[in-house]
Design a protein around this motif. Structure first.
Motif, short mmCIF file in Angstrom:
data_model
loop_
_atom_site.label_atom_id
_atom_site.label_comp_id
_atom_site.label_asym_id
_atom_site.label_seq_id
_atom_site.Cartn_x
_atom_site.Cartn_y
_atom_site.Cartn_z
N ALA A 101 38.15 39.35 42.14
CA ALA A 101 38.18 40.04 43.43
C ALA A 101 37.25 41.26 43.45
O ALA A 101 36.80 41.68 44.51
CB ALA A 101 39.61 40.48 43.76
N MET A 102 36.94 41.81 42.29
CA MET A 102 36.05 42.97 42.19
C MET A 102 34.58 42.58 42.20
O MET A 102 33.72 43.44 42.38
CB MET A 102 36.30 43.72 40.88
N ASN A 128 42.09 36.87 38.31
CA ASN A 128 42.00 36.97 39.76
C ASN A 128 41.63 38.38 40.21
O ASN A 128 40.85 38.56 41.15
CB ASN A 128 43.31 36.52 40.41
N LYS A 129 42.19 39.40 39.56
CA LYS A 129 41.86 40.79 39.91
C LYS A 129 40.39 41.07 39.61
O LYS A 129 39.70 41.74 40.39
CB LYS A 129 42.74 41.76 39.13
N ASP A 170 46.41 36.35 36.34
CA ASP A 170 46.49 37.53 37.22
C ASP A 170 45.31 38.46 36.97
O ASP A 170 44.68 38.95 37.92
CB ASP A 170 47.81 38.28 37.03
N TYR A 171 45.01 38.73 35.69
CA TYR A 171 43.85 39.58 35.36
C TYR A 171 42.56 38.93 35.84
O TYR A 171 41.69 39.60 36.41
CB TYR A 171 43.77 39.85 33.85
N ASN A 210 39.00 50.28 37.34
CA ASN A 210 39.80 49.78 38.45
C ASN A 210 41.12 49.17 37.99
O ASN A 210 42.13 49.26 38.68
CB ASN A 210 39.02 48.75 39.27
N LEU A 211 41.12 48.53 36.82
CA LEU A 211 42.34 47.91 36.29
C LEU A 211 43.18 48.91 35.49
O LEU A 211 44.30 48.60 35.09
CB LEU A 211 41.99 46.72 35.40
#
Length: 166
Positions: free
Chosen positions: A120-121, A116-117, A113-114, A135-136
């Motif tokens: 995406a950035m 992928n986040k 999950d991290y 952002n996280l």
């Protein structure tokens, strides 16, 4: 054999050390690599896809070295552990240590999950660590721990990028 010692001076590097042998396949592969040179076909035959992924991770964290050897089918790349010992020399604040322990104990799903986040950035192939951390809403120490544990992300200076072989 040359006696090489990996010196760990940064609390964030603990994540890579702890995850070098965090599964049975990684542990057995690391033991095999410490006793001799092993080719990718041998790793594939003995450990399958999980073994290949483990080797890529060990290569990413610079725990293995490679050389070309002559095999039955011509030249093949063989791998062996680079270090014979690890020395841990560090002082870390309690918040940093808490973040590293958390990064070390993330489930594979939470890690993905991290990843992928963070992916995406990425703009132009990467994202700065400060931007991603903001952002996280996590510390840079935790973010570095996540990157150190990841098989697909790496730090290049202050920029997070994707591994070339992914």
């Amino acid at each position: 054999m040359v006696n090489r010692i990996k010196v760990v001076n940064d609390v964030g590097e603990l994540v890579t050390i702890f995850h070098a042998a965090d599964t049975d396949v990684k542990r057995k592969l690391l033991l095999d690599l410490s006793t001799g040179w092993i080719t990718m076909p041998q790793i594939d035959e003995k450990y399958g896809v999980e073994g290949k992924k483990a080797l890529l991770y060990l290569d990413k964290i610079k725990m293995v070295e490679s050389q070309w050897i002559t095999g039955d089918k011509g030249p093949e790349k063989a791998y062996h552990t680079y270090y014979t010992n690890i020395q841990i020399n560090l002082i870390g604040s309690m918040p940093d240590l808490a973040d590293i322990i958390y990064a070390t104990t993330l489930t594979e799903k939470e890690l993905e999950d991290y990843e992928n986040k963070i992916k995406a950035m990425m703009v132009d192939g990467g994202v700065f660590i400060g931007t991603a951390s903001e952002n996280l809403n996590i510390s840079q120490t935790l973010l570095k721990g996540i990157i150190n544990r990841s098989s697909v992300l790496y730090l290049k200076g202050y920029r997070i990028e994707m591994e070339n072989n992914v």
